[in-house]
Design a protein around this motif. Structure first.
Motif, short mmCIF file in Angstrom:
data_model
loop_
_atom_site.label_atom_id
_atom_site.label_comp_id
_atom_site.label_asym_id
_atom_site.label_seq_id
_atom_site.Cartn_x
_atom_site.Cartn_y
_atom_site.Cartn_z
N MET A 46 35.72 24.68 36.31
CA MET A 46 35.63 25.21 37.67
C MET A 46 34.80 26.48 37.68
O MET A 46 35.01 27.38 36.88
CB MET A 46 37.02 25.49 38.24
N CYS A 68 40.47 35.62 47.50
CA CYS A 68 40.17 34.50 46.60
C CYS A 68 39.41 33.40 47.33
O CYS A 68 38.49 32.77 46.77
CB CYS A 68 41.45 33.94 46.00
N GLU A 69 39.77 33.16 48.57
CA GLU A 69 39.09 32.13 49.36
C GLU A 69 37.70 32.58 49.79
O GLU A 69 36.74 31.80 49.73
CB GLU A 69 39.94 31.79 50.58
N VAL A 111 44.74 26.88 42.70
CA VAL A 111 44.38 28.00 41.82
C VAL A 111 44.91 29.31 42.41
O VAL A 111 45.43 30.16 41.68
CB VAL A 111 42.85 28.07 41.63
N VAL A 112 44.81 29.47 43.72
CA VAL A 112 45.33 30.68 44.36
C VAL A 112 46.83 30.82 44.10
O VAL A 112 47.34 31.91 43.84
CB VAL A 112 45.04 30.66 45.88
N MET A 124 41.64 30.06 35.03
CA MET A 124 40.79 29.14 35.78
C MET A 124 40.76 27.77 35.10
O MET A 124 40.70 27.67 33.87
CB MET A 124 39.37 29.71 35.87
N ALA A 158 35.46 33.83 46.19
CA ALA A 158 35.26 32.90 45.08
C ALA A 158 35.51 31.45 45.44
O ALA A 158 35.38 30.58 44.57
CB ALA A 158 36.18 33.31 43.91
N SER A 159 35.89 31.17 46.69
CA SER A 159 36.12 29.79 47.17
C SER A 159 37.14 29.06 46.28
O SER A 159 36.97 27.87 45.97
CB SER A 159 34.81 29.00 47.22
N LEU A 160 38.18 29.76 45.86
CA LEU A 160 39.18 29.14 44.99
C LEU A 160 40.06 28.20 45.81
O LEU A 160 40.50 28.55 46.91
CB LEU A 160 40.03 30.20 44.31
N PRO A 169 33.58 29.68 40.14
CA PRO A 169 33.77 30.33 41.45
C PRO A 169 32.49 30.31 42.25
O PRO A 169 31.38 30.34 41.70
CB PRO A 169 34.19 31.76 41.06
N GLY A 176 39.81 36.52 36.49
CA GLY A 176 39.80 35.08 36.26
C GLY A 176 39.31 34.80 34.85
O GLY A 176 38.23 35.25 34.47
#
Length: 275
Positions: free
Chosen positions: A209, A163-164, A173-174, A205, A167-169, A211, A109
């Motif tokens: 933002m 990713c979820e 973004v994913v 990114m 990094a809670s994207l 992560p 990222g």
């Protein structure tokens, strides 16, 4: 029942071979679950074998991932869930004991220069500091998102999941994550032959933002400017999980952050895809 040693005679040596010592030796191998007829039977038998290795201390119980990975013929490579079934499913921590290649995904990222957003070159890279409770390389630097490749999942599905979780994207973004290639390596360890094939991805990114870890596997995220990132590889390499450092080097080469005239550039590029 669990395994047996096998040997395969080498191809005949050339008649002109001057010395018996130059003739190839038989190839030795371990056959897992030799009497099993189905994938389910192999899985059950090999799982029992892994449990015995844990009891004997060959595989530390703390290193168990409780995550199954697919075992396929070497010439097949990675095959998604829509392909033919694997030979068997094996605990991730046991792959190295049998020299079986394992796959993973690593997502870089990065952000642009906030003072010159028209410049597409990476200005800084998000780095994950691995949780201090991790069984391997606690507290070391890693990619923003990284994980092993579980069975019954495509690479893209795994990227979305990691990713979820890591990094809670958000979904937008994913969806912007792009595959960029592969880093592979092989080396001998006390536990066995480690062969890893890491599929690499990049994502730009959004400005502002940060992560946020959702699964407890990351201690914190750091945004490292490119000069600091490269200096950490050149001068402070022990900060990094070893394979994550390889992915950083690959990222830097692809984005022109390392000059091709730097000593060892070509050799290093070749070794990044050595297995």
């Amino acid at each position: 029942r669990m395994c047996r040693y096998t040997s395969q005679d080498p191809p005949p040596a050339a008649e002109s071979a001057p010395d018996e010592t130059l003739r190839p030796s038989p190839t030795l191998a371990v056959e897992l679950a030799p009497m099993a007829d189905t994938v389910a039977e192999r899985n059950e038998i090999v799982a029992e074998l892994v449990n015995e290795l844990v009891k004997d201390g060959v595989i530390p119980s703390a290193s168990l991932r409780h995550e199954l990975q697919e075992v396929r013929p070497l010439d097949t490579g990675f095959v998604g869930p829509d392909g033919p079934p694997p030979l068997l499913l094996l605990e991730r921590a046991a792959m190295i004991c049998f020299g079986i290649p394992s796959y993973g995904i690593h997502v870089n990222g990065y952000v642009r220069n906030p003072e010159d957003p028209s410049d597409p070159r990476p200005y800084a890279v998000w780095v994950a500091v691995r949780s201090l409770s991790k069984a391997t390389y606690p507290g070391r630097f890693d990619q923003m998102v990284a994980g092993g490749q579980p069975s019954s999942m495509t690479l893209q599905q795994n990227v979305k999941k990691e990713c979820e979780e890591e990094a809670s994207l958000p979904p937008e973004v994913v969806r912007a994550v792009r595959a960029t290639g592969l880093v592979s390596y092989r080396y001998a360890t006390r536990k066995g032959l480690s062969t890893k094939r890491l599929v690499t991805f990049d994502v730009e990114m959004p400005d502002g933002m940060t992560p946020l870890c959702a699964d407890g596997e990351v201690e914190e995220f750091k945004l490292l400017p490119i000069p600091e990132l490269l200096d950490s590889i050149r001068q402070r390499l022990p900060l990094w999980k070893p394979n994550a450092a390889l992915v950083v080097i690959d990222f830097a080469m692809r984005h022109g952050l390392i000059s091709p005239d730097e000593p060892g550039f070509v050799t290093l590029a070749q070794k990044l895809r050595a297995a």
